[in-house]
Design a protein around this motif. Structure first.
Motif, mmCIF file in Angstrom:
data_model
loop_
_atom_site.group_PDB
_atom_site.id
_atom_site.type_symbol
_atom_site.label_atom_id
_atom_site.label_comp_id
_atom_site.label_asym_id
_atom_site.label_seq_id
_atom_site.Cartn_x
_atom_site.Cartn_y
_atom_site.Cartn_z
ATOM 1 N N ALA A 12 -28.076 19.946 12.539
ATOM 2 C CA ALA A 12 -27.584 18.567 12.490
ATOM 3 C C ALA A 12 -28.439 17.713 13.423
ATOM 4 C CB ALA A 12 -26.126 18.516 12.918
ATOM 5 N N ALA A 13 -28.605 16.449 13.041
ATOM 6 C CA ALA A 13 -29.378 15.519 13.867
ATOM 7 C C ALA A 13 -28.468 14.389 14.318
ATOM 8 C CB ALA A 13 -30.549 14.972 13.069
ATOM 9 N N GLN A 14 -28.717 13.884 15.534
ATOM 10 C CA GLN A 14 -27.888 12.814 16.081
ATOM 11 C C GLN A 14 -28.339 11.425 15.624
ATOM 12 O OE1 GLN A 14 -27.908 13.237 20.340
ATOM 13 N NE2 GLN A 14 -26.682 15.102 20.284
ATOM 14 N N HIS A 18 -30.506 10.060 9.891
ATOM 15 C CA HIS A 18 -30.235 11.363 9.251
ATOM 16 C C HIS A 18 -28.740 11.621 9.077
ATOM 17 C CE1 HIS A 18 -34.431 12.336 9.808
ATOM 18 N NE2 HIS A 18 -34.319 12.038 11.105
ATOM 19 N N THR A 22 -26.911 14.994 7.563
ATOM 20 C CA THR A 22 -26.156 15.777 8.538
ATOM 21 C C THR A 22 -24.722 16.015 8.052
ATOM 22 O OG1 THR A 22 -27.495 14.994 10.386
ATOM 23 C CG2 THR A 22 -25.305 15.833 10.907
ATOM 24 N N SER A 25 -24.776 18.566 5.293
ATOM 25 C CA SER A 25 -25.017 19.913 5.842
ATOM 26 C C SER A 25 -23.754 20.467 6.487
ATOM 27 C CB SER A 25 -26.148 19.874 6.872
ATOM 28 O OG SER A 25 -27.356 19.505 6.261
#
Length: 152
Positions: A12-14, A18, A22, A25
């Motif tokens: 996961a990206a903050q 994204h 995220t 996912s």
């Protein structure tokens, strides 16, 4: 398949750019976490080993029944008080000592494998596995021939 464990890592990206990917996912990871597999390859192999061992045990028990026999031993001993000789008759099983040792080993192995099968079933149910019993297996279920009354 089999007794293997499956691991899934979700990245996961903050960053706001994204966010959609995220969230997708994380939802995928959540769906994967709810999947339950019931692979029994190891359990079936263990059950097969126990069944084969039980067949061998039955064959050895039958061989013990045909091979083993009662032997009457006549012992003469002197009575210390009056000095006379007395005859003492005793009976014992002979002829299958090695088979009995093999049987004892196979019963211990079957007990061990049965304990592993129970532990495996318990771990599949998320219950604490029972301890494997150790010690000499009980040979009481093997029928012993009766002492011949006419020889005594």
């Amino acid at each position: 398949g089999g007794d293997s464990k499956t691991v899934l890592l979700v990245a996961a990206a903050q960053e706001h750019a994204h966010a959609a990917e995220t969230v997708q996912s994380l939802r995928f990871g959540e769906r994967c976490a709810s999947v339950e597999t019931r692979a029994r390859v190891g359990a079936n192999a263990l059950a097969g080993m126990i069944a084969a061992l039980s067949e061998r045990i039955a064959a050895v028990e039958e061989e013990i029944k045909t091979t083993e026999q009662w032997e009457t031993v006549r012992t003469v001993r002197r009575d210390e008080f009056d000095g006379r000789d007395e005859v003492v008759l005793s009976s014992r099983l002979v002829g299958a000592e090695d088979l009995r040792l093999d049987l004892e080993t196979m019963l211990a192995e079957r007990n061990f494998l049965s304990g592993r099968a129970a532990a495996q079933t318990a771990s599949n149910k998320k219950v604490a596995a029972p301890a494997v019993r150790t010690g000499r297996p009980d040979l009481a279920h093997v029928p012993m021939p009766a002492t011949p009354a006419d020889e005594i």
